[in-house]
Design an enzyme around this catalytic site. Sequence first.
Site, mmCIF file in Angstrom:
data_model
loop_
_atom_site.group_PDB
_atom_site.id
_atom_site.type_symbol
_atom_site.label_atom_id
_atom_site.label_comp_id
_atom_site.label_asym_id
_atom_site.label_seq_id
_atom_site.Cartn_x
_atom_site.Cartn_y
_atom_site.Cartn_z
ATOM 1 N N ARG A 38 -4.756 1.324 0.365
ATOM 2 C CA ARG A 38 -4.182 2.670 0.308
ATOM 3 C C ARG A 38 -3.093 2.818 -0.753
ATOM 4 N NH1 ARG A 38 -2.666 5.508 5.889
ATOM 5 N NH2 ARG A 38 -2.533 7.622 5.100
ATOM 6 N N GLY A 43 2.373 -3.096 -0.002
ATOM 7 C CA GLY A 43 1.540 -4.145 -0.597
ATOM 8 C C GLY A 43 0.692 -3.625 -1.745
ATOM 9 N N CYS A 44 0.096 -2.463 -1.564
ATOM 10 C CA CYS A 44 -0.777 -1.895 -2.598
ATOM 11 C C CYS A 44 0.025 -1.500 -3.841
ATOM 12 C CB CYS A 44 -1.552 -0.700 -2.042
ATOM 13 S SG CYS A 44 -2.654 -1.173 -0.689
ATOM 14 N N THR A 45 1.244 -1.052 -3.632
ATOM 15 C CA THR A 45 2.100 -0.693 -4.761
ATOM 16 C C THR A 45 2.500 -1.951 -5.538
ATOM 17 O OG1 THR A 45 2.919 1.262 -3.601
ATOM 18 C CG2 THR A 45 4.277 0.418 -5.415
ATOM 19 N N ALA A 48 -0.593 -3.094 -7.511
ATOM 20 C CA ALA A 48 -0.845 -2.223 -8.668
ATOM 21 C C ALA A 48 0.186 -2.460 -9.766
ATOM 22 C CB ALA A 48 -0.835 -0.756 -8.228
#
Length: 152
Positions: A38, A43-45, A48
């Site tokens: 998401r 974590g995804c940030t 990325a």
Amino acid sequence: MLEAGTKAPDFTLPDKEGNPVTLSSFLGKRVVVYFYPRDNTPGCTRQANAYAAAYQEFNDLDTVVIGISKDSVASHQKFAQKYELPFLLLSDPELSAIQAYGVWQEKKNYGKVSMGVVRSTFIIGPDGVIEKVMPKVKPDANAADVLAYLKG
């Protein structure tokens, strides 16, 4: 989940501007496809941002980076703008690529079981065949691990 040596399933998904992007259009180049749960989650940030920080190195290795989640085109646009993400973010709300690659799986979080995207990375060779599969990757180490693999 797909395995190394398998032909990578082709897909066409919209990027953050809504333009269709087709995997097979990158034949002849290496492609890193990373699936993540998401936009705008911690974590995804971090994952990325690590890919963004290493973007020039991927370019120098003639390697395309594609991040895919089930978030909307509008969500990807905001996420990419907020963090100045230079690589492709593709939207897969119908889970077509997510399911084709086998990353839509049962997950347990605080004892609750639900279906979701398992953070996974696929390195696809210039011939369109999956070279390496990295299941359940760590957000902070993923980009560096992929670069280490690409550099041999």
